[in-house]
Scaffold this motif. Structure first.
Motif, PDB file in Angstrom:
ATOM      1  N   MET A   1       0.847  -1.172  -0.171  1.00 34.89           N
ATOM      2  CA  MET A   1       0.019  -0.080  -0.005  1.00 34.89           C
ATOM      3  C   MET A   1       0.928   1.372  -0.053  1.00 34.89           C
ATOM      4  O   MET A   1       1.717   1.560   0.973  1.00 34.89           O
ATOM      5  CB  MET A   1      -0.766   0.055   1.404  1.00 34.89           C
ATOM      6  CG  MET A   1      -2.021  -1.211   1.291  1.00 34.89           C
ATOM      7  SD  MET A   1      -3.117  -0.870   0.031  1.00 34.89           S
ATOM      8  CE  MET A   1      -4.037   0.352   0.694  1.00 34.89           C
TER       9      MET A   1
ATOM     10  N   CYS B   1      -7.396   7.809  -7.278  1.00 37.24           N
ATOM     11  CA  CYS B   1      -7.838   6.882  -6.462  1.00 37.24           C
ATOM     12  C   CYS B   1      -8.631   7.571  -5.599  1.00 37.24           C
ATOM     13  O   CYS B   1      -8.412   8.720  -4.783  1.00 37.24           O
ATOM     14  CB  CYS B   1      -6.796   5.850  -5.776  1.00 37.24           C
ATOM     15  SG  CYS B   1      -7.422   5.133  -4.486  1.00 37.24           S
TER      16      CYS B   1
ATOM     17  N   TRP C   1     -10.522   6.632  -2.617  1.00 37.62           N
ATOM     18  CA  TRP C   1     -10.351   5.841  -1.518  1.00 37.62           C
ATOM     19  C   TRP C   1     -10.561   6.706  -0.552  1.00 37.62           C
ATOM     20  O   TRP C   1      -9.504   7.391  -0.249  1.00 37.62           O
ATOM     21  CB  TRP C   1      -9.580   4.488  -1.330  1.00 37.62           C
ATOM     22  CG  TRP C   1      -9.359   3.835  -0.011  1.00 37.62           C
ATOM     23  CD1 TRP C   1      -8.997   3.922   1.105  1.00 37.62           C
ATOM     24  CD2 TRP C   1     -10.139   2.659  -0.098  1.00 37.62           C
ATOM     25  NE1 TRP C   1      -9.426   3.108   1.981  1.00 37.62           N
ATOM     26  CE2 TRP C   1     -10.045   2.046   1.489  1.00 37.62           C
ATOM     27  CE3 TRP C   1     -11.047   1.794  -0.929  1.00 37.62           C
ATOM     28  CZ2 TRP C   1     -10.620   0.910   1.895  1.00 37.62           C
ATOM     29  CZ3 TRP C   1     -11.490   0.635  -0.469  1.00 37.62           C
ATOM     30  CH2 TRP C   1     -11.381   0.226   0.717  1.00 37.62           C
TER      31      TRP C   1
ATOM     32  N   CYS D   1      -7.101   9.080  -1.201  1.00 36.39           N
ATOM     33  CA  CYS D   1      -5.759   8.749  -1.417  1.00 36.39           C
ATOM     34  C   CYS D   1      -4.901   9.161  -2.464  1.00 36.39           C
ATOM     35  O   CYS D   1      -3.876   9.741  -2.305  1.00 36.39           O
ATOM     36  CB  CYS D   1      -5.973   7.060  -1.885  1.00 36.39           C
ATOM     37  SG  CYS D   1      -4.289   6.257  -2.506  1.00 36.39           S
TER      38      CYS D   1
ATOM     39  N   TYR E   1     -10.204   3.077  -7.901  1.00 31.86           N
ATOM     40  CA  TYR E   1      -9.176   2.872  -6.822  1.00 31.86           C
ATOM     41  C   TYR E   1      -7.878   2.462  -7.452  1.00 31.86           C
ATOM     42  O   TYR E   1      -7.682   1.876  -8.324  1.00 31.86           O
ATOM     43  CB  TYR E   1      -9.551   1.926  -5.700  1.00 31.86           C
ATOM     44  CG  TYR E   1     -10.876   2.121  -5.341  1.00 31.86           C
ATOM     45  CD1 TYR E   1     -11.370   3.211  -4.324  1.00 31.86           C
ATOM     46  CD2 TYR E   1     -11.878   1.217  -5.285  1.00 31.86           C
ATOM     47  CE1 TYR E   1     -12.386   3.525  -4.049  1.00 31.86           C
ATOM     48  CE2 TYR E   1     -13.063   1.270  -4.798  1.00 31.86           C
ATOM     49  CZ  TYR E   1     -13.535   2.622  -4.040  1.00 31.86           C
ATOM     50  OH  TYR E   1     -14.865   2.759  -3.451  1.00 31.86           O
TER      51      TYR E   1
ATOM     52  N   HIS F   1      -6.017  -0.458  -3.051  1.00 32.39           N
ATOM     53  CA  HIS F   1      -7.414  -0.144  -2.608  1.00 32.39           C
ATOM     54  C   HIS F   1      -8.317  -0.884  -3.321  1.00 32.39           C
ATOM     55  O   HIS F   1      -9.417  -1.332  -2.817  1.00 32.39           O
ATOM     56  CB  HIS F   1      -7.737   1.452  -2.500  1.00 32.39           C
ATOM     57  CG  HIS F   1      -6.951   2.177  -1.627  1.00 32.39           C
ATOM     58  ND1 HIS F   1      -6.151   3.295  -1.710  1.00 32.39           N
ATOM     59  CD2 HIS F   1      -6.906   1.874  -0.331  1.00 32.39           C
ATOM     60  CE1 HIS F   1      -5.476   3.612  -0.628  1.00 32.39           C
ATOM     61  NE2 HIS F   1      -6.059   2.901   0.360  1.00 32.39           N
TER      62      HIS F   1
ATOM     63  N   SER G   1     -11.255  -3.379  -1.896  1.00 38.18           N
ATOM     64  CA  SER G   1     -12.506  -3.462  -2.065  1.00 38.18           C
ATOM     65  C   SER G   1     -13.018  -4.427  -2.736  1.00 38.18           C
ATOM     66  O   SER G   1     -14.380  -4.792  -2.437  1.00 38.18           O
ATOM     67  CB  SER G   1     -12.912  -2.047  -3.079  1.00 38.18           C
ATOM     68  OG  SER G   1     -12.336  -2.371  -4.468  1.00 38.18           O
TER      69      SER G   1
END
Length: 181
Positions: A114, A130, A132, A144, A154, A158, A162
């Motif tokens: 991440m 993204c 998110w 994000c 995303y 992410h 999801s």
């Protein structure tokens, strides 16, 4: 809506029949043109609660006793013998030795790398960033902001979060898909 009109004459007849203990179905039939639900609705709106003695519902203990008597009065159900050849389809318990030999396959997703969120406001996000939500509430929400995957809102990390693990049947289908491919 029905064409039935409640005039004073019909309302007084309803009050009289209700106090005599007639059922809503019987009252509807005698009034002619009224449905059972129309009678019950009018009884409710008129707040007619007093019924003649003997027409109150039976106490619960009497109903249970009556139900048990009916069950005892029924003849026993005949036993059904399997047809010839059906025995082969009967479920068998799995052999514990064979079950112990089967190794469980646990599918775990690869660890997700991440990236650190860029904490971008919604108004500053581009079309391919993204979305998110990372922190904040309502109009102060920060997202994000990393480049999103094609056809997704995303980034890669992410997007994997999801999607989730899927249903049990989906997880079980993965090894068979790998074998077919």
């Amino acid at each position: 809506m029905s064409d039935f009109d409640w005039n004073d004459e019909r309302i007084s007849a309803l009050r009289k029949m209700w106090s005599e203990g007639l059922s809503a179905t019987q009252i509807a039939a005698r009034l002619g043109g009224a449905s059972r639900n129309a009678v019950l609705g009018k009884v409710h709106r008129l707040r007619l609660q007093d019924r003649a003695p003997g027409c109150a519902p039976k106490p619960k203990t009497e109903r249970i006793a009556t139900r048990k008597k009916l069950q005892l009065a029924r003849p026993p159900k005949p036993t059904v013998k399997p047809l010839v050849g059906q025995a082969q389809f009967a479920r068998k318990k799995p052999d514990p030795v064979k079950v112990a030999e089967v190794k469980s396959i646990e599918l775990r997703p690869a660890p997700i790398d991440m990236p650190k969120p860029l904490l971008t406001a919604l108004i500053d996000l581009g079309r391919t960033d993204c979305r998110w939500p990372v922190e904040g509430e309502k109009s102060h929400m920060l997202f994000c902001g990393h480049p999103a995957q094609p056809e997704s809102s995303y980034c890669a990390g992410h997007h994997r979060l999801s999607v989730g693990a899927g249903t049990r049947s989906e997880r079980l289908a993965i090894p068979s898909k790998l074998m077919v491919a």
